[in-house]
Design a protein around this motif. Sequence first.
Motif, PDB file in Angstrom:
ATOM      1  N   ASN A  93       0.828  -1.211   0.000  1.00 12.90           N
ATOM      2  CA  ASN A  93       0.000   0.000   0.000  1.00 12.90           C
ATOM      3  C   ASN A  93       0.858   1.255   0.000  1.00 12.90           C
ATOM      4  O   ASN A  93       0.509   2.264  -0.649  1.00 12.90           O
ATOM      5  CB  ASN A  93      -0.947  -0.011   1.200  1.00 12.90           C
ATOM      6  N   GLN A  94       1.972   1.227   0.728  1.00 13.03           N
ATOM      7  CA  GLN A  94       2.885   2.372   0.709  1.00 13.03           C
ATOM      8  C   GLN A  94       3.449   2.588  -0.700  1.00 13.03           C
ATOM      9  O   GLN A  94       3.549   3.720  -1.184  1.00 13.03           O
ATOM     10  CB  GLN A  94       4.025   2.144   1.713  1.00 13.03           C
ATOM     11  N   ALA A  95       3.792   1.488  -1.349  1.00 12.78           N
ATOM     12  CA  ALA A  95       4.329   1.569  -2.705  1.00 12.78           C
ATOM     13  C   ALA A  95       3.284   2.121  -3.669  1.00 12.78           C
ATOM     14  O   ALA A  95       3.596   2.928  -4.555  1.00 12.78           O
ATOM     15  CB  ALA A  95       4.789   0.187  -3.171  1.00 12.78           C
ATOM     16  N   MET A  96       2.052   1.680  -3.508  1.00 15.15           N
ATOM     17  CA  MET A  96       0.983   2.156  -4.379  1.00 15.15           C
ATOM     18  C   MET A  96       0.769   3.653  -4.218  1.00 15.15           C
ATOM     19  O   MET A  96       0.497   4.361  -5.202  1.00 15.15           O
ATOM     20  CB  MET A  96      -0.324   1.416  -4.085  1.00 15.15           C
ATOM     21  N   ARG A  97       0.906   4.160  -2.999  1.00 16.11           N
ATOM     22  CA  ARG A  97       0.748   5.600  -2.790  1.00 16.11           C
ATOM     23  C   ARG A  97       1.829   6.372  -3.545  1.00 16.11           C
ATOM     24  O   ARG A  97       1.554   7.416  -4.158  1.00 16.11           O
ATOM     25  CB  ARG A  97       0.782   5.923  -1.295  1.00 16.11           C
ATOM     26  N   GLU A  98       3.037   5.858  -3.508  1.00 13.58           N
ATOM     27  CA  GLU A  98       4.122   6.510  -4.249  1.00 13.58           C
ATOM     28  C   GLU A  98       3.861   6.425  -5.755  1.00 13.58           C
ATOM     29  O   GLU A  98       4.092   7.390  -6.503  1.00 13.58           O
ATOM     30  CB  GLU A  98       5.474   5.856  -3.905  1.00 13.58           C
ATOM     31  N   TYR A  99       3.381   5.277  -6.202  1.00  9.71           N
ATOM     32  CA  TYR A  99       3.086   5.073  -7.623  1.00  9.71           C
ATOM     33  C   TYR A  99       2.020   6.054  -8.087  1.00  9.71           C
ATOM     34  O   TYR A  99       2.143   6.692  -9.142  1.00  9.71           O
ATOM     35  CB  TYR A  99       2.623   3.631  -7.828  1.00  9.71           C
ATOM     36  N   GLU A 100       0.968   6.180  -7.289  1.00  8.69           N
ATOM     37  CA  GLU A 100      -0.132   7.077  -7.660  1.00  8.69           C
ATOM     38  C   GLU A 100       0.284   8.536  -7.612  1.00  8.69           C
ATOM     39  O   GLU A 100      -0.295   9.376  -8.315  1.00  8.69           O
ATOM     40  CB  GLU A 100      -1.329   6.817  -6.733  1.00  8.69           C
ATOM     41  N   ASP A 101       1.316   8.842  -6.812  1.00  4.33           N
ATOM     42  CA  ASP A 101       1.833  10.213  -6.747  1.00  4.33           C
ATOM     43  C   ASP A 101       2.867  10.498  -7.836  1.00  4.33           C
ATOM     44  O   ASP A 101       3.411  11.607  -7.912  1.00  4.33           O
ATOM     45  CB  ASP A 101       2.459  10.481  -5.367  1.00  4.33           C
ATOM     46  N   GLY A 102       3.149   9.490  -8.684  1.00 13.30           N
ATOM     47  CA  GLY A 102       4.102   9.682  -9.766  1.00 13.30           C
ATOM     48  C   GLY A 102       5.560   9.529  -9.355  1.00 13.30           C
ATOM     49  O   GLY A 102       6.457   9.832 -10.139  1.00 13.30           O
ATOM     50  N   GLU A 103       5.801   9.055  -8.133  1.00  8.31           N
ATOM     51  CA  GLU A 103       7.178   8.839  -7.661  1.00  8.31           C
ATOM     52  C   GLU A 103       7.583   7.415  -8.033  1.00  8.31           C
ATOM     53  O   GLU A 103       7.665   6.506  -7.193  1.00  8.31           O
ATOM     54  CB  GLU A 103       7.256   9.058  -6.143  1.00  8.31           C
ATOM     55  N   TYR A 104       7.876   7.201  -9.314  1.00 11.52           N
ATOM     56  CA  TYR A 104       8.025   5.843  -9.819  1.00 11.52           C
ATOM     57  C   TYR A 104       9.307   5.155  -9.347  1.00 11.52           C
ATOM     58  O   TYR A 104       9.316   3.934  -9.117  1.00 11.52           O
ATOM     59  CB  TYR A 104       7.945   5.853 -11.355  1.00 11.52           C
ATOM     60  N   ASP A 105      10.388   5.887  -9.174  1.00 10.18           N
ATOM     61  CA  ASP A 105      11.611   5.255  -8.681  1.00 10.18           C
ATOM     62  C   ASP A 105      11.434   4.790  -7.239  1.00 10.18           C
ATOM     63  O   ASP A 105      11.854   3.681  -6.870  1.00 10.18           O
ATOM     64  CB  ASP A 105      12.797   6.230  -8.786  1.00 10.18           C
ATOM     65  N   ILE A 106      10.821   5.643  -6.421  1.00  9.38           N
ATOM     66  CA  ILE A 106      10.589   5.264  -5.021  1.00  9.38           C
ATOM     67  C   ILE A 106       9.623   4.084  -4.972  1.00  9.38           C
ATOM     68  O   ILE A 106       9.824   3.113  -4.224  1.00  9.38           O
ATOM     69  CB  ILE A 106      10.015   6.460  -4.226  1.00  9.38           C
ATOM     70  N   ALA A 107       8.572   4.142  -5.776  1.00  7.04           N
ATOM     71  CA  ALA A 107       7.593   3.059  -5.802  1.00  7.04           C
ATOM     72  C   ALA A 107       8.247   1.756  -6.246  1.00  7.04           C
ATOM     73  O   ALA A 107       7.968   0.678  -5.692  1.00  7.04           O
ATOM     74  CB  ALA A 107       6.436   3.418  -6.747  1.00  7.04           C
ATOM     75  N   PHE A 108       9.136   1.834  -7.240  1.00  5.68           N
ATOM     76  CA  PHE A 108       9.836   0.639  -7.735  1.00  5.68           C
ATOM     77  C   PHE A 108      10.575  -0.057  -6.599  1.00  5.68           C
ATOM     78  O   PHE A 108      10.502  -1.287  -6.438  1.00  5.68           O
ATOM     79  CB  PHE A 108      10.808   1.052  -8.848  1.00  5.68           C
ATOM     80  N   GLU A 109      11.280   0.722  -5.797  1.00  4.23           N
ATOM     81  CA  GLU A 109      12.026   0.146  -4.674  1.00  4.23           C
ATOM     82  C   GLU A 109      11.079  -0.438  -3.632  1.00  4.23           C
ATOM     83  O   GLU A 109      11.330  -1.517  -3.085  1.00  4.23           O
ATOM     84  CB  GLU A 109      12.940   1.209  -4.047  1.00  4.23           C
ATOM     85  N   LYS A 110      10.000   0.269  -3.352  1.00  2.00           N
ATOM     86  CA  LYS A 110       9.036  -0.180  -2.347  1.00  2.00           C
ATOM     87  C   LYS A 110       8.372  -1.490  -2.763  1.00  2.00           C
ATOM     88  O   LYS A 110       8.181  -2.402  -1.962  1.00  2.00           O
ATOM     89  CB  LYS A 110       7.972   0.890  -2.113  1.00  2.00           C
ATOM     90  N   PHE A 111       7.982  -1.582  -4.049  1.00  2.00           N
ATOM     91  CA  PHE A 111       7.362  -2.815  -4.530  1.00  2.00           C
ATOM     92  C   PHE A 111       8.331  -3.991  -4.373  1.00  2.00           C
ATOM     93  O   PHE A 111       7.912  -5.124  -4.105  1.00  2.00           O
ATOM     94  CB  PHE A 111       6.946  -2.678  -5.999  1.00  2.00           C
ATOM     95  N   GLY A 112       9.619  -3.702  -4.509  1.00  2.00           N
ATOM     96  CA  GLY A 112      10.617  -4.757  -4.339  1.00  2.00           C
ATOM     97  C   GLY A 112      10.750  -5.221  -2.901  1.00  2.00           C
ATOM     98  O   GLY A 112      11.334  -6.279  -2.640  1.00  2.00           O
ATOM     99  N   GLU A 113      10.231  -4.448  -1.950  1.00  4.13           N
ATOM    100  CA  GLU A 113      10.323  -4.804  -0.530  1.00  4.13           C
ATOM    101  C   GLU A 113       9.159  -5.657  -0.054  1.00  4.13           C
ATOM    102  O   GLU A 113       9.147  -6.116   1.091  1.00  4.13           O
ATOM    103  CB  GLU A 113      10.388  -3.530   0.315  1.00  4.13           C
ATOM    104  N   VAL A 114       8.163  -5.866  -0.902  1.00  2.00           N
ATOM    105  CA  VAL A 114       6.998  -6.657  -0.494  1.00  2.00           C
ATOM    106  C   VAL A 114       7.420  -8.105  -0.295  1.00  2.00           C
ATOM    107  O   VAL A 114       8.055  -8.713  -1.167  1.00  2.00           O
ATOM    108  CB  VAL A 114       5.870  -6.565  -1.546  1.00  2.00           C
ATOM    109  N   ASP A 115       7.049  -8.659   0.845  1.00  7.28           N
ATOM    110  CA  ASP A 115       7.453 -10.017   1.192  1.00  7.28           C
ATOM    111  C   ASP A 115       6.798 -11.038   0.270  1.00  7.28           C
ATOM    112  O   ASP A 115       5.653 -10.869  -0.171  1.00  7.28           O
ATOM    113  CB  ASP A 115       7.060 -10.301   2.651  1.00  7.28           C
TER     114      ASP A 115
END
Length: 962
Positions: free
Chosen positions: A551-573
Amino acid sequence: MTRCFPKAFLAIVALAASAPVTFAQSDLQVEADIEFAQGLARRWQFVDLAEGVLEELSKGSLDGAQSERLGLVRCEIYATAAKRERNAEERDRLFGAALTAYQDFIADNEFSDLKPAAESAYVQLSNTFAGVLELALADQVGEEAEATRTRIRETLEEPLSRTGALIASLKSIDEPTALQERELYALMLDRGKMLSTLGRASEDGTFYLGQAETTLDELALTAGERSAWGLQANIELARVLGATGDWAYSMDLLEFVLDTVMPRDKAILEPYFADLSPADLELHWYYAEMATPPLLEACVSANKPEAAISWALHYFNIYKKYGFSLSKPRGHMALLASASVLMDAGGYVGGRTNDGELQWYATKEDLDAAESSRRNKRTAVDLALSMAQTTNEENRGNVLQTRAQKLISEIIERPGIAIGPEILFEAAQGHYREKDYPAAIEGMKRVLAALEDEDEAARIEFGPKVLNHIGLALGNQKRYLESAMVFREAVTVWKGDPQFDSKNANGMLSAVKALQAGSTADPQIEQLFQDAQRFVVETAGAQGAGEVVFNQAMREYEDGEYDIAFEKFGEVDTGADSYEKALVYKGACRYKQQRYDEATELFNAYLVDYLGDPTNVTDLESRLARRQEASALATFYLGNITYKQKDYAGTISHLGTFHEDFPGQSQMAPNAIYMALISSLNTGEIANAERLHGVMVEDFADNRFTGIAAKRLYSAIAPTGKDEPSAPVLRKMAELMAIANSLSSSPAYSDLRRESGHWIDLGEWETAEATLRKTSKAFANSTDPDERKGWHRNVQPDLALVLLEQGKLPEALDVVRPLIPPVKTPEGEPDPEFRPTAATVDTFCKAAVGWVEGEKVRDMVEVLGVGTPEDVALAADWRNNLANSKNKFTLEWYELKFETIFTWRRMGQDDTAKLESAKSQISTMKQDVGNDFIGVFEDFEKAGLDGGPLQQKFQWLSRSLS
């Protein structure tokens, strides 16, 4: 106004942004954007975003009709915003803005075809706003109430004046059409309601109430008391009578209405309802909902409490037995009114609730004598409480919920009433939702006190969620330390509900973070923070933690912060349900950054490598559902990338069966099929494109991509150059253009002309008529020179022609008559802007004069025209003029000469001189071409044509004049 956009909407916006743009801005695209803006407001309630879409459109180059349409849609969007706004202050502001917008539109578009629709919407919205204000007025006193009364008067003054003028105009029509009658009745009802509201809102409303009574009484008598208009008029008339104190007559009128739409006598009701269609049943229920509250008020005010109880239970019984839905606000107002009657009555209720068999009993002895089953016995107050709970639950943040909560509180506080924790919780939760946090906290504490006498199951059921509401209420008052401690108690002492355990742990963490933001380092707060983090992990588990990261990654994705979202999605267990979606969204991040090669690699890694690995097989439903979503998303993006890169074969491979592979993805499927269809056209696979469009028509009939695809497919199958399409191709072209036009609120003039032309070529006169009427209405006032010329020289003549083909001569004549000027312009007057074509003149003459059908004299039948003597005389002038413009004894001249003499014969029915002229002309023809008109036949034969039918017509005409 700030909006929080849900992910579903953002996904749609993302798809729209990625949809291929294959041609320049067009009328079709403009209207699609207008429809999109309407949808944003109506379906999604994103009014500010809709306004932004319209604002961008207004900056472009729009024609007159589109500008008017845009203006009216802007009014509709303001009205939608007003109706859906829950905050009273903001709602009132939006209503004012919407009404002003309508007033401005009407003033600025005096001669627009859209003006009647705008006036009607303006009057209805004024009535709606006045009703909202009157509903609020019931709970106001003093200066606040006086301000609301003033607002009601200001709201209704101008539309009331407008209805008066419109009603007078409609009444002046000697023989009104059915449509004009409906317009008159609607205006009379609107006027009656406005006068009624003004009367009740004024300190001395005698004048307004008297005028309302006159208007509504006249409407009921004119339209019929049992008609839809009559029933609505009587309901409002009863409210007027109640306001004047005549409760007995008010009660009689309303009982008449309810006995008409849902009779109390079962022997009448059941067979009556059995014969009604579902739509008619809903209409009857609509009137029952409207009539019940004023009827119950009238019964109580007329000192008829038993009648009030009877009608309250009758309403509730019908609601339960027939499974009707409670509308907002009418249905819930009726339910609350019924609940109030039962609460005041006391006593008992017996019977099966869902079977609609409840009856009221004054004493317990009466109830016991009538009912043996405990299940079918309850107090009237208990039933009233249940009714109020229904309204409280289904109305969030409005006046009805406030009234329901007041009724619940009144019942709870009655001496001797034992209330369980579930009811107490509902009442307290209502205060919380109204943001009355102190009252909510007190109410929740009352629930905790009630739980002391309950078993452990009840404590586990209610304790965690009660403390959750207390913690949230304290946090909303910025009492963060108290909030954190309440959540701590919930997650330690009251632990036991998995859903609320996690919520309470996260609530504690949020409260502690708020404390940290407002203070320097404090060891006690740090310890609370550590405890909160531990509780979050303990209650959520690894999977829950993974969802948090996703959900944190999705918030970054929806805000257009794609690099941050990319890293966050990689942290999902890997154990999280959202793990596979996280893999795909990593590719989506690269897609958004237009790094298509990287995106393609990531999508294929998921679809091929991950899903192809046997160790990743699962039978968990939650994982399978997410897998389906992830697979659909990855496939869609891969198809989109190949489409952008013009790899059409790749697009077909990815998206050609998308709708079959992912049947639940209705948001992406239309766009996916569209790209596969266009790719098929680009690779010459017309048959596959047609098949795909068939799927779109079948499964996504109302989607805008279906209309756009229809137009593209039309262009692909339409013959080029001078080639004529075969009949099957022509029909397919007509159907495709019809689909494209139907999915645009204002299709382009050229597209409508193509469609109507195809239906005419196919001889589909009724369908052609419908298309031509739409074209005529849309472009009657066009400022575009070509469209204006086309309307006069093509649209209206074609409309008259198809009406003529259907035998609708009066309508055809009404359409074509304005297009036919005198043959010669009268001295001193300018020439007409458009001279009619010969074909247009022919249609006018046939509608006015008539024609002859048949090929042999013995079979000839005369079809009579419907023109006035002036029409027939004008037709004679035109036919004579056209005949004189041709060389004698040419084929065209023969045709026109027959029609000219035929027209003079028609004039001769009223004028002997004209009849003699017709006889003289036919005699001259005989002399010129032979006694049996053999010359006509011979001249046609020389040209290789059959002149027999025309020769026979001349012979028939000669005999009719002898």
